[in-house]
Structures are given as structure tokens and as C-alpha cells.
Design an enzyme around this catalytic site. Structure first.
Site, PDB file in Angstrom:
ATOM      1  N   LYS A 112      -4.531  14.834 -28.143  1.00  0.00           N
ATOM      2  CA  LYS A 112      -3.795  14.965 -26.875  1.00  0.00           C
ATOM      3  C   LYS A 112      -4.705  14.637 -25.693  1.00  0.00           C
ATOM      4  O   LYS A 112      -4.315  13.911 -24.782  1.00  0.00           O
ATOM      5  CB  LYS A 112      -3.267  16.397 -26.709  1.00  0.00           C
ATOM      6  CG  LYS A 112      -2.159  16.756 -27.679  1.00  0.00           C
ATOM      7  CD  LYS A 112      -1.625  18.146 -27.364  1.00  0.00           C
ATOM      8  CE  LYS A 112      -0.792  18.680 -28.501  1.00  0.00           C
ATOM      9  NZ  LYS A 112      -0.474  20.093 -28.360  1.00  0.00           N
TER      10      LYS A 112
ATOM     11  N   GLU B  49      -2.232  23.458 -40.919  1.00  0.00           N
ATOM     12  CA  GLU B  49      -2.703  23.929 -39.610  1.00  0.00           C
ATOM     13  C   GLU B  49      -3.380  25.297 -39.717  1.00  0.00           C
ATOM     14  O   GLU B  49      -4.250  25.625 -38.921  1.00  0.00           O
ATOM     15  CB  GLU B  49      -1.537  24.032 -38.617  1.00  0.00           C
ATOM     16  CG  GLU B  49      -1.207  22.721 -37.929  1.00  0.00           C
ATOM     17  CD  GLU B  49      -0.286  22.871 -36.719  1.00  0.00           C
ATOM     18  OE1 GLU B  49       0.262  23.969 -36.505  1.00  0.00           O
ATOM     19  OE2 GLU B  49      -0.104  21.872 -36.006  1.00  0.00           O
TER      20      GLU B  49
ATOM     21  N   HIS C 194       7.064   7.814 -60.466  1.00  0.00           N
ATOM     22  CA  HIS C 194       6.995   6.364 -60.643  1.00  0.00           C
ATOM     23  C   HIS C 194       6.066   5.722 -59.617  1.00  0.00           C
ATOM     24  O   HIS C 194       6.074   4.501 -59.446  1.00  0.00           O
ATOM     25  CB  HIS C 194       8.405   5.774 -60.561  1.00  0.00           C
ATOM     26  CG  HIS C 194       9.298   6.282 -61.660  1.00  0.00           C
ATOM     27  ND1 HIS C 194       9.626   5.545 -62.776  1.00  0.00           N
ATOM     28  CD2 HIS C 194       9.880   7.492 -61.840  1.00  0.00           C
ATOM     29  CE1 HIS C 194      10.392   6.274 -63.578  1.00  0.00           C
ATOM     30  NE2 HIS C 194      10.561   7.470 -63.032  1.00  0.00           N
TER      31      HIS C 194
HETATM   32  O1  PA5 Z   1       2.114  25.009 -34.914  1.00  0.00           O
HETATM   33  C1  PA5 Z   1       2.016  24.645 -33.775  1.00  0.00           C
HETATM   34  O2  PA5 Z   1       1.629  25.414 -32.876  1.00  0.00           O
HETATM   35  C2  PA5 Z   1       2.376  23.232 -33.339  1.00  0.00           C
HETATM   36  O3  PA5 Z   1       2.762  22.427 -34.395  1.00  0.00           O
HETATM   37  C3  PA5 Z   1       3.506  23.295 -32.341  1.00  0.00           C
HETATM   38  O4  PA5 Z   1       4.623  23.883 -32.930  1.00  0.00           O
HETATM   39  C4  PA5 Z   1       3.866  21.911 -31.832  1.00  0.00           C
HETATM   40  O5  PA5 Z   1       2.749  21.301 -31.273  1.00  0.00           O
HETATM   41  C5  PA5 Z   1       4.966  21.999 -30.774  1.00  0.00           C
HETATM   42  O6  PA5 Z   1       4.566  22.817 -29.733  1.00  0.00           O
HETATM   43  P1  PA5 Z   1       5.571  23.330 -28.646  1.00  0.00           P
HETATM   44  O7  PA5 Z   1       6.600  24.164 -29.311  1.00  0.00           O
HETATM   45  O8  PA5 Z   1       4.733  24.096 -27.683  1.00  0.00           O
HETATM   46  O9  PA5 Z   1       6.200  22.111 -28.015  1.00  0.00           O
END
Ligand code: PA5
Length: 446
Positions: free
Chosen positions: A423, A288, A309
């Protein structure tokens, strides 16, 4: 003792001077982090987080954990992404592999939900929880994420039906934003105990906030040692530490030098199955943070020797676009010695008297030599043993290196605009209020 990075076996594909050629960029990256002058500088709360955690905060977390530990045989931690992977990684790394099957539990069993939308998963979880004494930690920074919201609606209803609304209040803790989001509103209305995720700490950098610390404490692990490990690494990777002595800077520079030489995929390798989810946490952190602007090393992971393996063939002889970073745990917690057998029908007597870990270590060494020979540069991080202290060190080491690495690459390591695309489509397809235009547009494409 400390975790130790060794890049020697990566030097071949790139030279030491290629790595040191990035010293200036790495130092700039460190300066941008510490002065807050780089992209995404409103998300730097993780940088000094370990050393800023107070005694009172740790005591508050431990008290909330005790409340659930005293009342519940199972605690379901609800969250996804950064609100899931850190806790899962640490709990898996520290847990007895078969604890959940033992009749006598020292600690509540921690299960996870909201990290998927698997209907069967939720059905089976709800079936398991019937008649069980359970509690819930619901975690969402935004407080609006669909996956955990669905799981929480289901399990909250079940818990209230099983123990009544009043007792349920003592068994639910919410971790969310101080003011914003549906979860904050719900938690305040219902009167749940809450912990806050600071605005300036992004999800994937939040394991040392209540997001990770509360579930880890509930599972029975020492969050003080975890934080102390992170504090030690905060110092070891501090801005005043020279480049060649700063493990986070060296790791960031080495992986970028490898990327520039055409190694587009980094595989995080373990030889200890307990580190499987640590790699999942690491993949989110780097994936990310760096995968944007059509740039970034693709973070992958394997569990060895299991995957030798399966993926071993590709790694040894497939396209030469990969390098490995091996997490090597030096010391096991337990001893298992291979017995001698008079018949020796399996031909294993040459191993008699050796510890299983000795065999594993030779597999590790043999693999390193084979993969380096096969053109796969190899970085190694030695972890003295799997405990809270060294996991705390590893967490901070990878976080700091990730910030530096993202700045060497030239991206904003602290946003994740790409995760919104699915989303928007999902909401449009489900006719979520407010998505009317998107709904029409997407329907026209089907
Ligand atoms: O790194 C990030 O921002 C995302 O992976 C969030 O942690 C994930 O989408 C969960 O978001 P939230 O804590 O707002 O539910």
C-alpha cells in the site's frame, strides 16, 4: 451431529505423542485467548461473538436484508480481504451453481466488487448493471481501503444516476467502524443505513458480524442457523474442554507438529466445487494470522478431483514438504444416478446404478490412500452436509484453531503488518497526499 476431525492418517509422519507433546502449548494458547493475556489481545472480539449475538441484532440484519431483497434484483457487495471472503465463501457454498442463469430468481443475485482493481471487471459490471434494479452493500472496517473505495465511488454514481439520490439512499447499506474512516463520514453525511464492525474483531475474523451476515442474509440464507452452528462449536472448543476432546486444539497441535517435522505447506482440499471460496477464506485466515516473523505454514488449496489432473502430480511425487486437510462433505443435497447404456460404448456400465457421489467418494478414498502412501500426511474434517449450521461450525472451528495455532507458533495471530508494504508503495507511486517523501524515494529507485 457435528463436523468431525480425524487425524489418524497424519500419524505416521508425526506420532500421537508428537501431537500430545504440544498439549501444554495448546492449553497455554487457549488460556491466553480466554484470559486475554497473549499478543494481539485487543482483537479477541471474535472469541465469544457467536454466543453474544442478540435476537435484536439478527432481526435488524434481516430487516436490512429484506429492504434490499424487496427492491433489488442484484446486490453488489463491495469489500476486500476480510470484508469480502467470508460472505463469498458462505454464499458460494450454499448457492445453486447455476442460479445466476435462471430466469426466475428467488433471491437477488449477489455480486462482488472492490475485491480487485480490474478495470475490465468494473467496466463489465457497470455494463451489466445498466438499467438493472440494483443495490450496494459497501464494507470496509477502516473505511479507507482503496480497492472498495474506487468501486463504491463508481457504483454509487451509477446508482444515483439510475434511480436518483433519494431512492439510492434506500439501496445502499454501509458496514464500517462506529466512528472512524472516510466511509463512516460519507455514510453519515448521506444518511445511509449502517452496521458497525466492532474495534476488537479483525477483518479475517469478522464473518459472523454484519460483514458476513448481511450479504449472506441478502442472498437468502439462514443466518440464525449459521450463528447457531458457530455457537455449538464455541461450546465444543471451549476452554473447559479437555485437550483430547477439543477439535480446535487437536487440529492446531497436529498442524504444528507437522510443521516442526518439516511440512511447511498445508493444502486445504475439497471434493466439492462449492467449497472453493471457503478455502480462499481459510487461506486468508491462516496466511495473515501466521505468516510473519519469517515463520508459518503456507496455506494452499486445491479443488479435487479437478486439480488431481493438474496439481495431483506435484502432490503425489513433488518435494515432501506438504500435508493435506480434507474437507469431506458426507451427504449431497441432490441425487444423480449414472444410467445404464445398452451399447456401453464408453465402457461405463460398471458404474451404472451408482450415484455420482459414490464415484466421488471412491476418488476421495483412493486419493487419501495414494497421498498417504506418497508421504503426504492427511487430516480429514467430515462435514455432515453443506448447510448453514455446519458452515457456522466450520467457521468457528477454524477461527479458534487459528488463534491457538498462532500462539503455539509464537506469533501475534491478530495483526497483519506485512500487508501495508504494497500500500505504501502504491500510494507513493500514485502521489497520494501525505506520501511526498515516499514518492521521491520510490521514484529514485525506478
Ligand atoms: O484481515 C484484514 O484485516 C484485511 O484483509 C482486511 O480485511 C482488508 O484489508 C480490508 O480492510 P477494510 O475492511 O478495512 O477495508
Amino acid at each position: 451431529k457435528s463436523i468431525e476431525l480425524n487425524i489418524e492418517k497424519a500419524l505416521g509422519t508425526v506420532s500421537k505423542s508428537d501431537v500430545f507433546a504440544l498439549e501444554g502449548k495448546a492449553n497455554n494458547g487457549i488460556e491466553m485467548l480466554h484470559k486475554g493475556t497473549g499478543k494481539g489481545n485487543d482483537f479477541l472480539g471474535w472469541l465469544h461473538l457467536p454466543s453474544e449475538i442478540s435476537e435484536a441484532h439478527l432481526a435488524d440484519l434481516e430487516a436490512a436484508a429484506k429492504q434490499l431483497r424487496d427492491r433489488c434484483e442484484i446486490v453488489v457487495v463491495i469489500g476486500i480481504g476480510g470484508s469480502y471472503l467470508g460472505a463469498k465463501a458462505v454464499i458460494e457454498a450454499l448457492s445453486d451453481s447455476f442460479e445466476f442463469l435462471r430466469h426466475e430468481h428467488k433471491n437477488p443475485v449477489v455480486l462482488f466488487a472492490g475485491q480487485n482493481i480490474g478495470e475490465d471487471y468494473l467496466f463489465e459490471l457497470q455494463t451489466l448493471l445498466k438499467g438493472k434494479s440494483f443495490g450496494i452493500v459497501v464494507i470496509s472496517k477502516s473505511g479507507t481501503t482503496t480497492e472498495p473505495a474506487i468501486a463504491f465511488r463508481l457504483l454509487k454514481e451509477q446508482l444515483e444516476a439510475q434511480v436518483g439520490k433519494e431512492e439510492a439512499k434506500h439501496r445502499i447499506v454501509a458496514v464500517t467502524d462506529a466512528h472512524k474512516g472516510a466511509l463512516r463520514k460519507l455514510a453519515d453525511t448521506e444518511g445511509y443505513k449502517t452496521f458497525v464492525i466492532a474495534d476488537n474483531v479483525g477483518g479475517r475474523f469478522s464473518v459472523l458480524t454484519p460483514v458476513g451476515l448481511l450479504p449472506i442474509a441478502i442472498a437468502g440464507f439462514d443466518i440464525r442457523a449459521l450463528v447457531a452452528g458457530a455457537v455449538a462449536m464455541e461450546k465444543a472448543c471451549g476452554e473447559e474442554v479437555p485437550f483430547e476432546q477439543n477439535p480446535a486444539a487437536i487440529y492446531a497441535a497436529t498442524r504444528n507438529a507437522l510443521y516442526q517435522s518439516g511440512k511447511k505447506i498445508e493444502i486445504l482440499v475439497n471434493f466439492n466445487p462449492k467449497l472453493h471460496y471457503f478455502a480462499e477464506w481459510w487461506k486468508q485466515l491462516y496466511g495473515e494470522s501466521e505468516g510473519k516473523d519469517h515463520l508459518g505454514i503456507f496455506p494452499a488449496s486445491v479443488d479435487f478431483t479437478t486439480d488431481l489432473h493438474s496439481m495431483g502430480q506435484w502432490i503425489q511425487e513433488g518435494e515432501r514438504i506438504i500435508f493435506e486437510t480434507v474437507l469431506s462433505v458426507a451427504q449431497m443435497q441432490h441425487t444423480v444416478t449414472i444410467p445404464s447404456d445398452q451399447e456401453n460404448l464408453d465402457g461405463l456400465n460398471y458404474l451404472a446404478g451408482k450415484r455420482v457421489d459414490e464415484v466421488n467418494k471412491m476418488a476421495e478414498l483412493g486419493t487419501q490412500i495414494a497421498h498417504v502412501d506418497g508421504g503426504v500426511p492427511n487430516l480429514k474434517i467430515v462435514v455432515p452436509e453443506l448447510n448453514e449450521t455446519y458452515l457456522g461450525q466450520l467457521i468457528y472451528f477454524f477461527e479458534k484453531a487459528c488463534g491457538i495455532s498462532g500462539y503455539i507458533l509464537g506469533v501475534n495471530p491478530f495483526n497483519q503488518p506485512g500487508v501495508e508494504a504494497y500500500k505504501r508503495n502504491m500510494f507513493a507511486l500514485l502521489n497520494k497526499p501525505g506520501y511526498e517523501e515516499e514518492s521521491k524515494a520510490i521514484q529514485a529507485r525506478l
